[in-house]
Design a protein around this motif. Structure first.
Motif, PDB file in Angstrom:
ATOM      1  N   SER A 448     -16.785 -29.712 -32.888  1.00  0.00           N
ATOM      2  CA  SER A 448     -17.011 -29.837 -31.438  1.00  0.00           C
ATOM      3  C   SER A 448     -18.192 -28.968 -31.000  1.00  0.00           C
ATOM      4  N   GLU A 451     -21.376 -30.792 -31.845  1.00  0.00           N
ATOM      5  CA  GLU A 451     -21.681 -31.860 -30.905  1.00  0.00           C
ATOM      6  C   GLU A 451     -22.262 -31.310 -29.616  1.00  0.00           C
ATOM      7  N   ARG A 454     -25.837 -30.329 -30.232  1.00  0.00           N
ATOM      8  CA  ARG A 454     -26.722 -31.493 -30.316  1.00  0.00           C
ATOM      9  C   ARG A 454     -27.054 -32.031 -28.929  1.00  0.00           C
ATOM     10  N   SER A 455     -26.032 -32.035 -28.062  1.00  0.00           N
ATOM     11  CA  SER A 455     -26.292 -32.523 -26.698  1.00  0.00           C
ATOM     12  C   SER A 455     -27.272 -31.598 -25.971  1.00  0.00           C
TER      13      SER A 455
END
Length: 501
Positions: A448, A451, A454-455
């Motif tokens: 998590s 992620e 990356r965002s």
């Protein structure tokens, strides 16, 4: 007191009048001058109520005249003193003129005498110069003659001395034994070696101790009577301790007496006797050297030519006392006495040497046995020192091994503490499942976070000023991906509980 003196003056007492008269008669000229000056320099006092402008003007004029009188009088006194000095100079000039006239008359008389003898004066002067030169030459010849005579006497003395030495050597030639000379030389070498190596070393050490003691005493503060009493008490206590220690040592020696004690006591006695003989020999040699110095100052002739000073001896020997007489007989007597004293000292030295040789011969066996025991003791001492050194090396080696084992033990204990959790998981399966759940939970949490990163990276990629942050986040993502990959690989290939090294 003043009133009484005035009353005595009025009554005409001799005790008051005579001192005044004596003072007046001793200072008549000075008092006359004072009376003369007082006649013109005494001020007249006018009462203040009687002073008018005219009187004030008259007083001012009188004061000016007094000052003018003082100035004129001082000039007169100076002129009188100058006149007296001029009179003295005039008298000196007159005396000098008279002396000049007398000298001129003498010069004229000498010139008249010289004019009457003018024919022979040059010849007389030449003869006087020749006479002076011959006198000087005669003095030089006398000095040279005396020098040659002294040199001749000195050479004769040297020839006599060399002949005497040659005769003595010829007499001793037949009795020379090389072995005895070698033995004598060895004994002298041993004696000198003992004096240099042992006696002088001990003397130097003793002197150094004395110097240290003296310096220590000098550096102390002022000593009082109480300090002296305390020092005496300490000295008595130390003496008692020394006596007690010596007694205990003697008792121990008596209890544990071995075979070497006799030789030890003998060696101590021999050492003491050697020291005493060495001191006597040093004293005799010193006195012999002093006699040689005294004899080396002057050489004496047997034919009665006098005393010839040895210049070479002056350069090579220190100065000695100057003879108190120049009489040849007295000097011969002095030389004879000195020769007798030197012979006596030589006999004493020879006697001491013979005693030393006899002593060495008598105690030769004891010395040899002592030296053998001493060599054995030295060998045993060296062996014990070597063994002690080897034991020390072994102890150091064992200590190093012990330290190494302690380090290995510590490392093993650390490894054992790291493996304890594996043992707990094997003994308790429920605990292992809990650990697996925790690992899966951490894995999901990590995914998590990746992620989210990356965002954020996508949001920051459009910004022109975010290049450095993008690179940083890319590096973090690569690190976390590598961690996930390693975690998955370990979970598949390795059994549960194995650690990664």
């Amino acid at each position: 007191m003043h009133q009484r003196w005035r009353l005595e003056i009025l009554e005409g007492e001799k005790s008051a009048i005579y001192p005044v008269l004596e003072w007046i008669f001793n200072n008549v000229d000075r008092l006359k001058e004072r009376v003369y000056l007082a006649r013109y320099l005494t001020r007249i006092e006018v009462p203040p109520e009687e002073v008018t402008p005219d009187i004030q003007r008259v007083q001012n004029g009188i004061t000016d005249k007094m000052e003018e009188f003082k100035h004129i009088h001082s000039r007169i006194v100076e002129s009188r003193s100058d006149f007296s000095r001029a009179e003295d100079i005039r008298a000196d000039l007159k005396a000098m003129e008279e002396e000049k006239e007398q000298l001129q008359r003498k010069i004229d008389r000498v010139k008249r005498i010289a004019a009457g003898r003018g024919e022979n004066i040059n010849r007389n002067l030449e003869i006087a110069a020749k006479l002076r030169a011959e006198v000087e030459r005669g003095e030089m010849l006398n000095v040279e003659k005396q020098t040659q005579r002294n040199a001749l006497v000195h050479i004769e003395q040297r020839v006599h001395r060399l002949n005497r030495m040659k005769n003595e050597l010829e007499k001793e030639k037949d009795n020379i034994n090389p072995q005895s000379l070698i033995d004598k030389l060895k004994r002298e070498i041993d004696t000198n070696s003992y004096i240099i190596e042992e006696k002088l070393a001990k003397d130097i050490e003793m002197m150094q101790k004395n110097i240290k003691s003296v310096n220590k005493i000098l550096n102390l503060q002022n000593v009082t009577n109480n300090d002296i009493i305390n020092f005496k008490k300490r000295i008595e206590a130390l003496n008692n301790d020394i006596i007690q220690i010596t007694t205990n040592r003697d008792k121990k020696d008596e209890e544990h007496e071995d075979k070497l004690s006799i030789y030890r006591h003998q060696s101590i006695n021999i050492q003491r006797k050697k020291q005493a003989i060495a001191e006597k020999m040093q004293l005799a040699k010193r006195e012999l050297d002093e006699m040689d110095i005294i004899l080396g100052k002057f050489n004496f002739t047997s034919a009665g030519h006098g005393v010839i000073e040895n210049l070479s001896a002056q350069n090579s020997r220190p100065k000695t006392a100057k003879p108190t007489t120049n009489n040849v007989n007295n000097l011969k007597t002095m030389a004879k006495d000195l020769n007798d004293r030197v012979s006596h000292k030589r006999d004493e030295v020879q006697k001491i040497k013979e005693e030393f040789e006899e002593f060495a011969h008598r105690h030769r066996a004891a010395n040899e046995e002592y030296e053998s025991k001493r060599s054995k003791y030295t060998i045993m001492k060296n062996e014990l020192e070597n063994e002690q050194h080897e034991l020390e090396e072994d102890v150091k080696h064992l200590e190093a091994q012990n330290n190494k084992l302690i380090q290995e033990k510590t490392k093993a204990e650390n490894e054992l503490s790291d493996k304890e959790w594996l043992k707990e998981s094997i003994d308790n399966p429920s605990r292992a499942s809990e650990i697996l759940q925790e690992i899966n939970q951490k894995h999901s949490t990590t995914l998590s976070e990746i992620e989210q990163l990356r965002s954020k990276l996508t949001e920051l990629s459009g910004k022109a000023n975010g290049k450095e942050q993008i690179q940083m986040w890319k590096g973090l993502i690569a690190i976390f991906e590598k961690k996930i990959e390693l975690t998955q690989k370990n979970s598949v290939e390795a059994p549960f509980g194995d650690s990664i090294y």
